[in-house]
Design an enzyme around this catalytic site. Structure first.
Site, short mmCIF file in Angstrom:
data_model
loop_
_atom_site.label_atom_id
_atom_site.label_comp_id
_atom_site.label_asym_id
_atom_site.label_seq_id
_atom_site.Cartn_x
_atom_site.Cartn_y
_atom_site.Cartn_z
N ILE A 19 55.23 68.49 -54.96
CA ILE A 19 55.00 68.83 -53.86
C ILE A 19 55.54 67.86 -52.83
O ILE A 19 56.22 68.29 -51.52
CB ILE A 19 53.40 68.96 -53.50
CG1 ILE A 19 53.26 69.72 -52.41
CG2 ILE A 19 52.92 67.57 -53.01
CD1 ILE A 19 53.78 71.48 -52.24
N SER A 41 56.85 55.11 -55.15
CA SER A 41 56.37 56.01 -56.35
C SER A 41 56.95 55.04 -57.43
O SER A 41 57.73 54.42 -57.24
CB SER A 41 57.35 57.14 -56.38
OG SER A 41 56.79 58.27 -56.90
N ARG A 42 56.41 55.33 -58.54
CA ARG A 42 56.77 54.53 -59.69
C ARG A 42 58.00 55.05 -60.44
O ARG A 42 58.78 54.21 -60.77
CB ARG A 42 55.50 54.58 -60.93
CG ARG A 42 54.10 53.92 -60.32
CD ARG A 42 53.05 54.45 -61.31
NE ARG A 42 52.96 55.95 -61.46
CZ ARG A 42 52.48 56.54 -62.12
NH1 ARG A 42 51.42 55.87 -62.95
NH2 ARG A 42 52.53 57.94 -62.43
N LYS A 95 46.03 67.72 -49.80
CA LYS A 95 44.88 68.37 -50.06
C LYS A 95 44.60 68.22 -51.77
O LYS A 95 45.78 68.29 -52.53
CB LYS A 95 44.55 69.71 -49.71
CG LYS A 95 45.85 70.66 -50.19
CD LYS A 95 46.20 70.97 -51.44
CE LYS A 95 44.94 71.48 -52.41
NZ LYS A 95 45.92 71.97 -53.79
N ASP A 173 41.78 73.20 -57.85
CA ASP A 173 42.72 72.65 -57.06
C ASP A 173 43.60 73.48 -56.14
O ASP A 173 43.60 73.57 -55.02
CB ASP A 173 43.82 71.68 -57.99
CG ASP A 173 44.88 71.15 -57.22
OD1 ASP A 173 44.82 70.26 -56.60
OD2 ASP A 173 45.91 71.96 -57.21
P1 NAP Z 1 52.65 65.66 -59.26
O1 NAP Z 1 53.93 66.91 -59.45
O2 NAP Z 1 52.05 65.34 -60.49
O3 NAP Z 1 53.34 64.55 -58.46
C1 NAP Z 1 52.25 63.47 -58.16
C2 NAP Z 1 53.19 62.08 -58.28
O4 NAP Z 1 52.23 61.21 -57.74
C3 NAP Z 1 53.75 62.01 -59.60
O5 NAP Z 1 54.94 62.17 -59.53
C4 NAP Z 1 53.56 60.29 -59.83
O6 NAP Z 1 54.87 59.77 -59.21
C5 NAP Z 1 52.55 60.08 -58.67
N1 NAP Z 1 51.15 59.32 -59.44
C6 NAP Z 1 50.83 58.25 -58.99
N2 NAP Z 1 49.67 57.99 -59.58
C7 NAP Z 1 49.66 58.94 -60.62
C8 NAP Z 1 48.87 59.29 -61.47
N3 NAP Z 1 47.95 58.21 -61.84
N4 NAP Z 1 48.96 60.33 -62.44
C9 NAP Z 1 49.91 61.24 -61.93
N5 NAP Z 1 50.87 61.16 -61.07
C10 NAP Z 1 50.59 59.88 -60.38
O7 NAP Z 1 51.56 66.26 -58.54
P2 NAP Z 1 52.00 67.47 -57.21
O8 NAP Z 1 51.87 68.90 -57.83
O9 NAP Z 1 52.92 67.02 -56.65
O10 NAP Z 1 50.42 67.19 -56.39
C11 NAP Z 1 50.18 66.04 -55.70
C12 NAP Z 1 49.27 66.44 -54.67
O11 NAP Z 1 49.67 67.73 -53.85
C13 NAP Z 1 47.89 67.02 -55.32
O12 NAP Z 1 46.77 66.48 -54.63
C14 NAP Z 1 47.94 68.42 -55.35
O13 NAP Z 1 46.55 69.30 -55.04
C15 NAP Z 1 48.81 68.57 -53.87
N6 NAP Z 1 49.54 69.92 -53.86
C16 NAP Z 1 50.38 70.39 -54.92
C17 NAP Z 1 51.06 71.66 -54.77
C18 NAP Z 1 51.77 72.04 -55.82
O14 NAP Z 1 52.15 73.43 -55.93
N7 NAP Z 1 52.24 71.30 -56.94
C19 NAP Z 1 50.96 72.42 -53.58
C20 NAP Z 1 50.05 71.99 -52.66
C21 NAP Z 1 49.47 70.60 -52.53
P3 NAP Z 1 55.30 58.33 -60.06
O15 NAP Z 1 55.24 58.47 -61.44
O16 NAP Z 1 56.89 58.34 -59.59
O17 NAP Z 1 54.48 57.26 -59.42
#
Ligand code: NAP
Length: 314
Positions: A19, A41-42, A95, A173
């Site tokens: 996101i 970010s890591r 969120k 979620d």
């Molecule tokens: P994601 O793709 O998994 O990205 C989250 C990032 O956070 C990871 O790339 C990671 O980057 C970092 N991170 C740090 N600690 C972590 C851990 N313990 N486990 C996993 N990742 C960790 O997730 P996302 O879809 O972007 O979602 C993130 C938030 O945005 C959530 O709360 C979700 O509800 C919200 N959201 C998502 C969407 C969607 O469509 N995906 C839409 C709206 C809102 P590093 O490895 O570089 O640290």
């Protein structure tokens, strides 16, 4: 301080995943108020933006950063949010704003104690037709409200292990997005009375959920399912004594008594609206912390009757 691009506010983005790349980076880039000064970010990086692996190091190198926007998953988010608030930075949360209600309440207290802004953003509330739906419902007697939120988890969340772990919320979620709209457009209070949660045998969180809510005049229910292939459905249907309204495509479209309603103006997009809201909050020295959507999800997880279903393989 004003940056080289003329932006007034220096911001850092933490948690460079799906996101952050798809919505936050372009929204910040398109907003003249903001300048993306660094990322935390890591593994994730944004081209031409300095990247750090610790908040301390980032803020030491960039004292000009006044706001940190957090896109980490909910469980690891609290520690970074608390550290940023204690360091006197404004914080914007994706969120759901955290893993538990108590931790977000604590963050709100920290923001107040440190004289900075905390914004628990709900992107679906910023969908184009949500204000029109709220206005249409105002003063009407609601008899029925049905939420249908069905999408393909393999398409939207490929390889995301955290959504299946405790605190990841599973299908709730995306489901919390629907609840964020419902709690915005209804003026009456609601609460969960029963829930059925279908949990894959190899997961901690539901892949499907069926929720019933108490409402003073209406039957309110919600079904969400992550196993939907093909057409995706993000619909809220409301039946009142004097008409019917459908909020479709996650709040982007509104149909009243079968007629598509025209938007007031161009669709600026959910995330650009959130960053405008954040800029307004910072300028006004205010916080916006609404935990209602998260309360209902916590209640569903507390009351939910669990059914074990087939294991989920990504
Ligand atoms: P994601 O793709 O998994 O990205 C989250 C990032 O956070 C990871 O790339 C990671 O980057 C970092 N991170 C740090 N600690 C972590 C851990 N313990 N486990 C996993 N990742 C960790 O997730 P996302 O879809 O972007 O979602 C993130 C938030 O945005 C959530 O709360 C979700 O509800 C919200 N959201 C998502 C969407 C969607 O469509 N995906 C839409 C709206 C809102 P590093 O490895 O570089 O640290």
């Amino acid at each position: 301080m004003t940056s080289a691009n003329g932006a007034e506010m220096q911001i850092a983005l933490a948690g460079i995943g799906t996101i952050a790349k798809a919505q936050h980076v372009p929204s910040i880039a398109g907003d003249p108020d903001w300048h993306l000064a660094a990322t935390l970010s890591r593994n994730g990086r944004i081209a031409d933006v300095p990247g750090y692996q610790s908040l301390d190091a980032m803020l030491a190198a960039h004292p000009e950063i006044t706001t940190v926007s957090l896109c980490l998953p909910p469980v690891p988010r609290f520690a970074v949010a608390a550290e940023a608030l204690i360091a006197g930075r404004h914080v914007m949360l994706e969120k759901p704003p955290g893993a538990t209600l108590s931790e977000v309440r604590y963050l709100a207290d920290l923001a107040q104690a440190n004289g900075v802004t905390l914004f628990t953003s709900w992107h679906s509330r910023a969908a184009q037709m949500v204000p029109a739906a709220k206005a249409w419902l105002a003063g009407k007697t609601l008899r029925k409200l049905r939420v249908t939120w069905k999408e393909d988890v393999r398409h939207w969340h490929p390889g995301q292990a955290w959504i299946w772990e405790p605190g990841g919320m599973g299908v709730l979620d995306p489901g919390i997005n629907a609840i964020s709209i419902v709690t915005e457009i209804l003026s009456e209070p609601i609460h969960i009375t029963s829930a059925t949660l279908e949990v894959p045998e190899n997961a901690q969180t539901p892949i499907a959920a069926d929720l019933q809510f108490w409402h003073p005049s209406a039957e309110v229910s919600m079904v969400c399912d992550w196993r939907q292939e093909g057409d995706q459905t993000w619909t809220i249907e409301a039946v009142c004594d004097d008409g019917q309204m459908v909020l479709a495509d996650g709040g982007a479209r509104m149909i009243v008594d079968g007629t598509e309603q025209l938007a007031d103006g161009p669709d600026d997009g959910e995330y650009p609206r959130l960053y405008k809201q954040m800029a307004d909050l910072v300028r006004a020295g205010r916080s916006d912390v609404d935990l209602a959507p998260m309360r209902h999800v916590s209640d569903a997880l507390a009351l939910g009757h669990r059914i074990t279903v087939a294991p989920f393989e990504d």
